[in-house]
Design an enzyme around this catalytic site. Structure first.
Site, PDB file in Angstrom:
ATOM      1  N   GLY A  61       0.836  -1.196   0.000  1.00  0.00           N
ATOM      2  CA  GLY A  61       0.000   0.000   0.000  1.00  0.00           C
ATOM      3  C   GLY A  61       0.865   1.238   0.000  1.00  0.00           C
ATOM      4  O   GLY A  61       1.383   1.635   1.044  1.00  0.00           O
ATOM      5  N   LEU A  62       1.010   1.863  -1.163  1.00  0.00           N
ATOM      6  CA  LEU A  62       1.953   2.980  -1.287  1.00  0.00           C
ATOM      7  C   LEU A  62       1.228   4.285  -1.610  1.00  0.00           C
ATOM      8  O   LEU A  62       1.630   5.065  -2.475  1.00  0.00           O
ATOM      9  CB  LEU A  62       3.009   2.656  -2.347  1.00  0.00           C
ATOM     10  CG  LEU A  62       3.771   1.337  -2.117  1.00  0.00           C
ATOM     11  CD1 LEU A  62       4.668   1.008  -3.293  1.00  0.00           C
ATOM     12  CD2 LEU A  62       4.574   1.391  -0.821  1.00  0.00           C
TER      13      LEU A  62
ATOM     14  N   ARG B  59      -0.573   7.971  -0.080  1.00  0.00           N
ATOM     15  CA  ARG B  59       0.018   9.108   0.630  1.00  0.00           C
ATOM     16  C   ARG B  59       0.761   8.671   1.886  1.00  0.00           C
ATOM     17  O   ARG B  59       1.867   9.118   2.153  1.00  0.00           O
ATOM     18  CB  ARG B  59      -1.109  10.068   1.062  1.00  0.00           C
ATOM     19  CG  ARG B  59      -1.379  11.182   0.112  1.00  0.00           C
ATOM     20  CD  ARG B  59      -2.257  12.248   0.770  1.00  0.00           C
ATOM     21  NE  ARG B  59      -3.484  11.675   1.348  1.00  0.00           N
ATOM     22  CZ  ARG B  59      -4.685  11.740   0.780  1.00  0.00           C
ATOM     23  NH1 ARG B  59      -4.842  12.340  -0.387  1.00  0.00           N
ATOM     24  NH2 ARG B  59      -5.733  11.208   1.366  1.00  0.00           N
TER      25      ARG B  59
ATOM     26  N   GLY C 160       1.507   5.328   3.085  1.00  0.00           N
ATOM     27  CA  GLY C 160       2.467   4.232   2.956  1.00  0.00           C
ATOM     28  C   GLY C 160       3.762   4.655   2.295  1.00  0.00           C
ATOM     29  O   GLY C 160       4.861   4.318   2.762  1.00  0.00           O
TER      30      GLY C 160
ATOM     31  N   ASP D 221       2.406  -2.510  -4.484  1.00  0.00           N
ATOM     32  CA  ASP D 221       1.161  -1.764  -4.605  1.00  0.00           C
ATOM     33  C   ASP D 221       0.451  -2.244  -5.862  1.00  0.00           C
ATOM     34  O   ASP D 221       1.090  -2.710  -6.818  1.00  0.00           O
ATOM     35  CB  ASP D 221       1.439  -0.250  -4.706  1.00  0.00           C
ATOM     36  CG  ASP D 221       0.176   0.576  -4.555  1.00  0.00           C
ATOM     37  OD1 ASP D 221      -0.094   1.042  -3.431  1.00  0.00           O
ATOM     38  OD2 ASP D 221      -0.556   0.744  -5.555  1.00  0.00           O
TER      39      ASP D 221
ATOM     40  N   LYS E 272      -6.242   4.927  18.848  1.00  0.00           N
ATOM     41  CA  LYS E 272      -6.300   5.794  17.673  1.00  0.00           C
ATOM     42  C   LYS E 272      -7.737   6.244  17.393  1.00  0.00           C
ATOM     43  O   LYS E 272      -7.970   7.390  16.998  1.00  0.00           O
ATOM     44  CB  LYS E 272      -5.733   5.063  16.456  1.00  0.00           C
ATOM     45  CG  LYS E 272      -5.822   5.843  15.131  1.00  0.00           C
ATOM     46  CD  LYS E 272      -5.141   7.201  15.208  1.00  0.00           C
ATOM     47  CE  LYS E 272      -4.824   7.806  13.859  1.00  0.00           C
ATOM     48  NZ  LYS E 272      -5.850   7.748  12.854  1.00  0.00           N
TER      49      LYS E 272
ATOM     50  N   HIS F  48      -8.477   8.912  19.757  1.00  0.00           N
ATOM     51  CA  HIS F  48      -7.687  10.052  19.284  1.00  0.00           C
ATOM     52  C   HIS F  48      -8.451  10.805  18.191  1.00  0.00           C
ATOM     53  O   HIS F  48      -8.576  12.036  18.223  1.00  0.00           O
ATOM     54  CB  HIS F  48      -6.339   9.522  18.761  1.00  0.00           C
ATOM     55  CG  HIS F  48      -5.535  10.475  17.925  1.00  0.00           C
ATOM     56  ND1 HIS F  48      -5.834  10.736  16.595  1.00  0.00           N
ATOM     57  CD2 HIS F  48      -4.448  11.219  18.210  1.00  0.00           C
ATOM     58  CE1 HIS F  48      -4.980  11.604  16.126  1.00  0.00           C
ATOM     59  NE2 HIS F  48      -4.119  11.900  17.078  1.00  0.00           N
TER      60      HIS F  48
ATOM     61  N   GLU G 199     -10.138  14.501  18.033  1.00  0.00           N
ATOM     62  CA  GLU G 199      -9.839  15.375  16.889  1.00  0.00           C
ATOM     63  C   GLU G 199     -11.110  16.040  16.348  1.00  0.00           C
ATOM     64  O   GLU G 199     -11.118  17.232  16.043  1.00  0.00           O
ATOM     65  CB  GLU G 199      -9.173  14.518  15.815  1.00  0.00           C
ATOM     66  CG  GLU G 199      -8.823  15.179  14.509  1.00  0.00           C
ATOM     67  CD  GLU G 199      -8.364  14.101  13.496  1.00  0.00           C
ATOM     68  OE1 GLU G 199      -7.396  13.376  13.776  1.00  0.00           O
ATOM     69  OE2 GLU G 199      -9.010  13.967  12.429  1.00  0.00           O
TER      70      GLU G 199
END
Lengths: 336, 336, 336, 336
Positions: free
Chosen positions: B7-8, B10, B12, B30, B188, B191, B195
């Protein structure tokens, strides 16, 4: 330059110290002589009466009031006979901006300038500097610029905002002339409203983490208790100290309030010394009143304010009524 | 050490870059060959199929999935036949922690470790480092420590919390093993819930400032409009750019989100390119579901979530019903 | 007895009709002569000017103002020169109770009584009677008792409250002297605040029913959409007409507003003629201001008011800011 | 017709009584023999074991479960070996509709029909009738029509909705087949969610009235207390008994819950017997979960649920955190 400071509590005294350190001359007065003496020991010029205080100030005078909001009008009334045209009076406390409008108009008739300054920074301001939101006539605000510059944090510690061109604004230095009379306290009022919302956001989230171990607890099985369907989803014993610490680094929710949250949890993760009766000092209410007048929806800040009211027992009657109604229609008895 | 990244996008791709800069070896895959090629140009080891990807990894393998939450299960299913006992699989995306519990159990039966990592930092992580909240078995998390250490911001940029003793915790470095499986994504999730609340607090406050000039506007005087009693209280034209800038320095509400708010307003104070339809990507909903199960009141975060729903038109039917009812009992016609 | 009525809109005209039917004599005035003529045709005594109106009233006069809140002060100013000590002026509209306090004091100096009446009943009052909440001096309220008795619904249609002894109160007849000046409009203000909350409760619940078929809809699968985990739980096509109808009988949530909801849905279950921009006419705002001053938490009524503001687009700027922030930290693009 | 009833608590016993009065035959069972005996004395057919209970029912059997939601699955498991194809099982309690989906599917495999019925009416249902929301297969629901007709309030006491044509729907009689399995409890769930909102709306409004006398009280003048600017606006001592009574007649907010509110205040206007710890029995939470899944904003019902949680002390930790933060940044001490 020279500044007179009335009110040497936590805020006023530290502001005098910061000004002295910055090379300004400060004439000081407080109802409590010991407060005056303490600052005289640090090179402030003391005074034992308002008359003496005013006399020691060079004309045109610059006088900063740092007294509780409820005492500002009386302080002005006491001072007024001693002042002259050209003097400037600064209210640096947490006044309601509507009072500023009234005061500025009254003082203008005597050619005395009135400047309202919302001051943020709390007990940390001496070291970090004070963020100041300023309202009032241009010339008066301009004249006080050396004072503001010294009190403010300056631009060194905070990286510039990407894309922001050199603006000529003092905002980068941590103080800002926001507009005419009342503008400073209006912006500070909203600042505090936001503060309520931020604080509540952290507090709620941390509560969800703290209760993430309910799956370990024995569940009551009476008709008045909703059963927890998946206790196996709630078997976490989170360390709130470490979690608030890790969030301080690189996370989207890092902030100064988070720094303080981490610090408070380091002291005592159970917060046992606090009862949880949360005061509100007015700005949240006023922000809500402004939002109502403007018809701006403000669900988050309102929820934060309502929660503070409830924390002080102000929801007790309505809660009793809910229990009474549940008993009326369903014969439900309250759980002990 | 060596890490495989699937997974490449933004997130990764930038994580691979930060790892490469830190001296690690990265094997990457990817669906889009161009994404692989881009990183190969930066010294990553490329692969054109999952099989090739797995083959290029030394055993026991460490594979990081950085794919949309909805694709994680399929990715695991595709990978599973190629993996062996002792391998570790990391889900660094925004999975629901309940899915982690299921996956960890299924993979444990094949002696494959599953580690869930909540990753905060967004598009800024390459430069600032990623804050990581980690769940899973001790040994597996321990083995990945060099990876986490490099991805994390480290302790240099953030001053220590007063009173916090040297804890042996990695929290100061910006990553934390929060607990067993699911713990990372649980923390998370909360979190992100926080946010939502923080963002809404700033947004509401700035709206109150923006509308502080309604006293200048012409007021409608029909029966469907509440008259503004004191237009003279609302005659401020605030400069939101400068106000968010000044708050960044020394104020109680300074934060990284405030920094970004200031930056967004520098780009365009009217925010004209945005329609105001605010997405939510799940964590806020899940935080609320946890709060419901735990019976933790969460008025602020809930309000923030409800506001996002409404921003997307989801309140339209109920609003129509309110208008219909006002017409029913009072003959009120909607204002155009 | 004789009553003068100024303001012959929806409310005023029907109140005159109900009084005439009850055997009272009504002298009427309105800016629009046609409104006067219509009632003269029904046996009211008409007048073509305030002077003529006052002249036709027997002393001490009893004059009821049924005009928009924004016009009350002007109406009183126009009338005042024509009135005499002993006359009574009734404001039956939706004034802010704080204005009542001011008016009562000013009129008392001329020995004119001022009575504030919050009137509920809307377009149905002619038939069902008007529920009236009354504030003002005892003697004046007492003198008007025959008027109130006729306008009110009376006790016949509503069963007595169990356990309520014969109280001597007029509450069972549908009108009540609630206290000194302002008390009537204060109680009416809160009544309307409650009304906002009740309306929103029905509207929200019906929206949840209406969207209970989302499991049938195609789900978007992009990164900005939270996947629906269990579409099979949301495959209900509910008939809101029948559901609101069945709730009218024997359920805990039966009410007059539910009756009206059912009626609105009979007309058109899609409510297509409404845009969903919901007005608020002030009482909700004032109730919230009172709650703020009293520090009474009011989360439900506040949420209802905020929702109305948002229905009118007043949240647009804050929503844009949320989108701008999401783009800043995560590179998220708004969904179209 | 004949019906078997399992569970003779407040609800079940009264439903049997209403059925017996309507000429039906009822076979009854309960864990407590006394509960069975009491109904046998009123002409029900008793049974001392599930086996005896099932044996006394004519085939195909119709069995109504009126047991706590947490016991339904166990009851079905116990009954199942005794049942045969063609029997129908009715769950009339407060089950989560998602459980209905599962049960209906499991029972369908044995050709046993499962009907879910949300029942509103509480302790008043014996006299007023029960409002029933029904889910399940058409034929089974049709077969039970005589039972529903008798239990329901019928159409006599409630005037028809204007414009509603003769629809063939049973809604006018107070019961409704809402859809397939789960539909009954889904509609009942939302009904209870609305109930929470309505109750809170009255409770909040009455609290504002109750505190309308704060202008008479001594005001604290410390820095932690917002001064009341206009004490002269809050000098009303309202009689909540009379006000709720007057609202019952002709006002927009009249409702059955208001009738009960008035009754509760007649008993004791101070509500001293209640502590204000308000239970929630699940439906409010489930309604919120449905709203989250549907992305329907539900600010009012959520606020009502959050308030109940807070009434039980579940906000204590977050409130302590707020106090701790105020101490951190401002040196504020909690008020005692």
């Amino acid at each position: 330059m020279q500044l007179g400071m009335i009110g040497l509590g936590r805020m006023g005294a530290n502001m005098v110290r910061r000004l002295l350190q910055g090379g300004h001359e400060c004439v000081v007065f407080d109802m409590f002589p010991q407060a005056v003496e303490a600052l005289v020991a640090e090179k402030a010029v003391g005074s034992s009466s308002l008359a003496e205080f005013v006399k020691k100030l060079a004309k045109p005078r610059a006088i900063w009031l740092m007294v509780p909001a409820g005492v500002v009008d009386k302080s002005i009334a006491d001072l007024l006979p001693l002042l002259e045209a050209g003097d400037v009076l600064i209210d640096g406390g947490n006044s309601y901006y509507v009072d500023d409008l009234r005061r500025a108009e009254a003082l203008a008739q005597k050619k005395i300038d009135y400047v309202d300054v919302g001051t943020s920074g709390g007990v940390w301001g001496l070291e970090r500097g004070y963020c100041m939101m300023i309202g009032g006539p241009d010339a008066a605000v301009q004249r006080l610029d050396p004072i503001f510059k010294t009190l403010a944090p300056g631009s060194a510690d905070t990286p510039p905002t990407p894309g922001r061109s050199v603006s000529g604004s003092t905002a980068e230095a941590g103080y800002l002339h926001c507009g005419p009379s009342g503008a400073g306290h209006f912006v500070k009022m909203v600042h505090n409203g936001i503060e309520y919302g931020l604080m509540a956001a952290y507090a709620e989230g941390l509560s969800v983490l703290k209760s993430a171990n309910i799956g370990h607890r024995e569940q009551a099985t009476d008709a008045e208790t909703t059963p927890l369907r998946n206790p196996e989803h709630y078997r976490y014993d989170f360390n709130l100290r470490d979690i608030t610490e890790v969030w301080r680094r690189g996370s989207v929710i890092s902030s100064w309030l988070l720094d303080l949250t981490a610090a408070a949890l380091v002291k005592d993760p159970t917060l046992a010394q606090f009862s949880g009766q949360v005061s509100d000092s007015g700005e949240g209410r006023w922000t809500l009143q402004a939002a109502i007048d403007e018809a701006v929806p403000m669900p988050v800040l309102t929820a934060a304010l309502n929660q503070r009211f409830a924390s002080r027992g102000e929801a007790d009657f309505q809660n009793k009524l809910l229990s009474a109604l549940r008993f009326q229609f369903g014969g439900h008895h309250e759980k002990k």
